[in-house]
Design an enzyme around this catalytic site. Structure first.
Site, PDB file in Angstrom:
ATOM      1  N   GLU A  24      20.903   5.740   1.126  1.00 29.09           N
ATOM      2  CA  GLU A  24      21.324   6.240   2.432  1.00 29.09           C
ATOM      3  C   GLU A  24      22.432   5.377   3.032  1.00 29.09           C
ATOM      4  OE1 GLU A  24      20.587   8.816   4.516  1.00 29.09           O
ATOM      5  OE2 GLU A  24      19.312   9.816   3.048  1.00 29.09           O
ATOM      6  N   LEU A  56       4.878  -8.739   9.712  1.00 27.82           N
ATOM      7  CA  LEU A  56       5.998  -9.594   9.315  1.00 27.82           C
ATOM      8  C   LEU A  56       7.057  -9.708  10.402  1.00 27.82           C
ATOM      9  CD1 LEU A  56       6.444  -8.264   5.661  1.00 27.82           C
ATOM     10  CD2 LEU A  56       5.240 -10.334   6.364  1.00 27.82           C
ATOM     11  N   TYR A  84      18.416   4.344  10.250  1.00 30.91           N
ATOM     12  CA  TYR A  84      17.741   3.774   9.076  1.00 30.91           C
ATOM     13  C   TYR A  84      18.763   3.184   8.113  1.00 30.91           C
ATOM     14  CZ  TYR A  84      15.722   3.669   4.399  1.00 30.91           C
ATOM     15  OH  TYR A  84      15.360   3.282   3.134  1.00 30.91           O
ATOM     16  N   SER A  88      18.855   1.046  -0.049  1.00 34.35           N
ATOM     17  CA  SER A  88      18.761   2.504  -0.092  1.00 34.35           C
ATOM     18  C   SER A  88      20.109   3.171  -0.309  1.00 34.35           C
ATOM     19  CB  SER A  88      18.158   3.002   1.227  1.00 34.35           C
ATOM     20  OG  SER A  88      18.270   4.406   1.342  1.00 34.35           O
ATOM     21  N   THR A  97       0.809  -1.216   0.000  1.00 37.07           N
ATOM     22  CA  THR A  97       0.000   0.000   0.000  1.00 37.07           C
ATOM     23  C   THR A  97       0.844   1.268   0.000  1.00 37.07           C
ATOM     24  OG1 THR A  97      -0.173  -0.012   2.419  1.00 37.07           O
ATOM     25  CG2 THR A  97      -1.907  -1.143   1.184  1.00 37.07           C
ATOM     26  N   ALA A 115       9.124  -1.353   5.050  1.00 29.32           N
ATOM     27  CA  ALA A 115      10.236  -0.861   5.855  1.00 29.32           C
ATOM     28  C   ALA A 115       9.781   0.315   6.705  1.00 29.32           C
ATOM     29  CB  ALA A 115      11.401  -0.419   4.957  1.00 29.32           C
ATOM     30  N   GLN A 116      10.554   0.593   7.736  1.00 25.62           N
ATOM     31  CA  GLN A 116      10.447   1.876   8.422  1.00 25.62           C
ATOM     32  C   GLN A 116      11.414   2.776   7.657  1.00 25.62           C
ATOM     33  OE1 GLN A 116      10.481   5.049   9.545  1.00 25.62           O
ATOM     34  NE2 GLN A 116      12.329   4.558  10.704  1.00 25.62           N
ATOM     35  N   ASP A 147       5.860   2.819  -3.535  1.00 27.21           N
ATOM     36  CA  ASP A 147       6.446   1.879  -4.484  1.00 27.21           C
ATOM     37  C   ASP A 147       5.544   0.669  -4.691  1.00 27.21           C
ATOM     38  OD1 ASP A 147       8.487   3.678  -4.331  1.00 27.21           O
ATOM     39  OD2 ASP A 147      10.021   2.239  -3.722  1.00 27.21           O
ATOM     40  N   LEU A 166       9.371  -4.592  -0.021  1.00 23.50           N
ATOM     41  CA  LEU A 166       9.408  -3.130   0.028  1.00 23.50           C
ATOM     42  C   LEU A 166       9.048  -2.578   1.395  1.00 23.50           C
ATOM     43  CD1 LEU A 166       7.545  -2.359  -3.353  1.00 23.50           C
ATOM     44  CD2 LEU A 166       9.924  -3.074  -2.991  1.00 23.50           C
TER      45      LEU A 166
END
Length: 329
Positions: free
Chosen positions: A133, A62, A155, A131, A11, A85-86, A14, A83
């Site tokens: 990051e 999950l 993260y 990512s 939802t 994730a926090q 992506d 996909l």
């Protein structure tokens, strides 16, 4: 029989674009969400129904080993696109433990479940959304698949851990598992807590006379910004190579936040300098360096390249927010 895909975090931005892509390709699509009654879930149903498709949803965080194994047993997917994730960097400073488990822990649970099913003769291909990051303050520019990771926030650290878990399960257990090192990608579906959507929504609201100013933290930042719809196409292509490979997915163009502000406010005939304020309290404890990706390997192996320019992306986001603001007025 159509191929069956499981999208975790279906939802989200992506997930919704990927669901549309896979439905257009004839897939049966199922996905996980934390809340089947959320506004984002209702939005996904609207999007896919307009295309004449459906997505079967499973409510799950999950974060339980048995639950993950049972889910994969029930869905029996051919492909998994992980996909969920926090994904908010600022929140990861406030909730580092939760971020580590949501990103690295969940990835490990999924990989273990895939390994177990593989031992029973199931063939599942696994994509993990990594990512940019992870590069943190990079040692070179642009960044490639060989650039060392120097994460600058919880993260990013959690994503580095997940990335190495995927590589370990690929090399040790023979899983078809790969990570797309995704540089920043945006769209009108980006949640409002992210800076790009904050900017475009504020520009629309200010133009409509519904607010006067936008308050941001550090303006001396920038990113390699692409369009989410282009990036999910790269995800699909990555699971259809002969051998799994971790790849950088990026536009190769770096833009400052001031450039983003300039383009967004110009779209509604305003000067951003008249409306944007800075608040030091909103600045991150540690900021990443100049993140810009070299996707040469993705172009070579996948035949992939971005189709949406930075300018088109910002205009599209502002236009969508203008339509949304006017519709709610």
């Amino acid at each position: 029989m159509p191929r069956r895909a499981l999208i975790t975090g279906v939802t989200g931005q992506d997930g919704s674009y990927l669901a549309e892509l896979l439905l257009d390709k004839g897939y049966e699509v199922q996905g996980t969400t934390r809340n089947v009654d959320s506004e984002s879930t209702r939005g996904l149903h609207r999007l896919v129904s307009e295309r004449g498709g459906t997505v079967r949803l499973h409510e799950s965080s999950l974060q339980n080993d048995d639950e993950v194994t049972l889910l994969l047993d029930e869905v029996a997917p051919d492909e998994i696109y992980h996909l969920a994730a926090q994904s908010h960097v600022g929140l990861s400073f406030e909730k580092p433990l939760e971020t580590l488990d949501a990103n690295a822990g969940v990835t490990l649970r999924l990989l273990e479940a895939v390994r177990t099913l593989q031992g029973r003769g199931r063939d599942i291909r696994f994509f993990h959304a990594a990512s940019s990051e992870m590069f943190g303050r990079p040692t070179e520019s642009p960044q490639t698949e060989r650039t060392p990771f120097v994460p600058r926030n919880p993260y990013a650290t959690s994503k580095v851990c997940a990335f190495h878990l995927v590589a370990n399960y690929r090399e040790t257990h023979g899983l078809y598992a790969c990570s797309g090192i995704l540089f920043n990608h945006e769209s009108p579906r980006r949640p409002e807590r992210f800076v790009t959507r904050k900017v475009t929504l504020a520009a629309a609201r200010i133009a409509a006379g519904l607010q006067e100013t936008l308050t941001l933290g550090n303006l001396d930042i920038g990113r390699d910004w692409g369009f989410a719809g282009d990036y999910v196409d790269a995800m699909w292509r990555m699971l259809h190579q002969e051998q799994p490979t971790d790849l950088v997915i990026a536009t190769g163009r770096w833009h400052s936040l001031e450039e983003f502000l300039e383009r967004a406010f110009r779209r509604v005939n305003l000067d951003w300098r008249d409306h944007v304020r800075q608040d030091p309290a909103l600045m991150r404890p540690a900021e990443s360096g100049r993140l810009v990706g070299d996707a040469s390997l993705a172009r070579e192996r996948l035949g992939w390249q971005p189709t949406t320019t930075f300018e088109e992306l910002v205009d599209r986001m502002v236009d969508a927010d203008m339509q949304w603001v006017v519709g709610r007025s």
